[in-house]
Motif scaffolding. Structure first.
Motif, mmCIF file in Angstrom:
data_model
loop_
_atom_site.group_PDB
_atom_site.id
_atom_site.type_symbol
_atom_site.label_atom_id
_atom_site.label_comp_id
_atom_site.label_asym_id
_atom_site.label_seq_id
_atom_site.Cartn_x
_atom_site.Cartn_y
_atom_site.Cartn_z
ATOM 1 N N GLN A 95 0.830 -1.191 0.000
ATOM 2 C CA GLN A 95 0.000 0.000 0.000
ATOM 3 C C GLN A 95 0.874 1.253 0.000
ATOM 4 O OE1 GLN A 95 -3.077 0.209 -0.473
ATOM 5 N NE2 GLN A 95 -3.858 -1.822 -0.067
ATOM 6 N N GLU B 287 -8.418 4.854 -4.251
ATOM 7 C CA GLU B 287 -7.437 3.880 -4.723
ATOM 8 C C GLU B 287 -7.750 3.444 -6.141
ATOM 9 O OE1 GLU B 287 -5.189 -0.116 -3.035
ATOM 10 O OE2 GLU B 287 -7.059 0.556 -2.138
ATOM 11 N N GLY C 23 -6.959 0.585 -8.920
ATOM 12 C CA GLY C 23 -6.444 -0.773 -9.023
ATOM 13 C C GLY C 23 -6.341 -1.291 -10.445
ATOM 14 N N SER D 30 -1.351 -0.943 -7.178
ATOM 15 C CA SER D 30 -2.369 0.074 -6.930
ATOM 16 C C SER D 30 -1.673 1.389 -6.655
ATOM 17 C CB SER D 30 -3.275 -0.310 -5.753
ATOM 18 O OG SER D 30 -2.536 -0.318 -4.547
#
Length: 252
Positions: free
Chosen positions: A2, A17, A19, A118
């Motif tokens: 992360q 976020e 992805g 991500s």
């Protein structure tokens, strides 16, 4: 891994976020093409420097970044987790990697990493604050605490962003207490339906309207907002931007 976001005032950063591998590669290439500065920091805080993205290879799944001149910085960055922060069109971008490797780009030293799984595309409150319509205004319904009379009160919005709203309180019923929270507030987004979120008062300004009537503008931050509500706010901002751009094109 992360991304590490060290100083954001947005608790719900995960709502932003990204992805999609295709979108991540497109964003990184745009950062590279615009030669945006990228801040690189070792997770332990031992090394921080500014660099740039040299190349993004979607087929190989790699990103090349410029190599620091200081060998101590390079050793620190090659030793473990690294976080990156940059911006694109006034939107903050965060991503990270667990491993950087020494590499070459056009025969010159570079650092290589895998395309991140991500990244965070974080629109902060000071960016993309869109004025809401004056005619048929967007409204927010706020449950009032007992000490303010109870019941509910309805207020027009002055503007909206992904981080919060500004409301107009011409009856001065909310007070101006900084940091005060109001739970279960309902915002009526035209064509998108209602969303529910908490609001926290962050700033207050008494103003005089063009008709000389006094008013109070309260800047409020979203709190405890769900992912679906955040997505609806983003869609509404996009809708307002398209309408504004259409008006500008029509005038042109």
């Amino acid at each position: 891994m992360q991304p590490f976001i060290p100083d954001t005032d947005t608790e719900n950063w995960h709502d932003f976020e990204v992805g999609s591998r295709r979108e991540i590669i497109a964003l990184l290439r745009a950062i590279s093409d615009k030669k945006q500065e990228v801040r690189v920091a070792a997770r332990d805080g031992g090394a921080v420097y500014t660099t740039s993205i040299l190349d993004v290879d979607g087929d190989a799944g790699t990103v090349l970044i410029d190599r620091p001149l200081d060998p101590d910085y390079e050793r620190a960055l090659l030793s473990g987790d690294v976080s990156f922060e940059t911006s694109l069109d006034k939107i903050r971008i965060f991503f990270g990697t667990e491993q950087l490797q020494a590499s070459l780009h056009d025969g010159k030293p570079a650092l290589k990493m895998a395309v991140p799984a991500s990244l965070i595309r974080l629109q902060r409150r000071e960016y993309y604050r869109m004025a809401t319509p004056l005619t048929n205004p967007v409204r927010v319904t706020i449950p009032m605490p007992p000490e303010l009379g109870g019941g509910v009160a309805v207020f027009p919005l002055a503007d909206i962003s992904v981080g919060g709203i500004a409301i107009l309180d011409n009856r001065f019923v909310l007070g101006d207490t900084m940091g005060r929270d109001y739970a279960e507030c309902r915002i009526e987004l035209p064509d998108l339906g209602n969303i529910t979120t908490g609001l926290q008062i962050r700033n207050s300004h008494d103003i005089t309207l063009l008709n000389n009537n006094p008013n109070r503008r309260l800047g409020c931050q979203f709190i405890d907002m769900g992912r679906g509500a955040a997505a609806a706010v983003q869609r509404y901002i996009t809708k307002l931007e398209r309408e504004r751009n259409a008006r500008i094109a029509g005038l042109g």
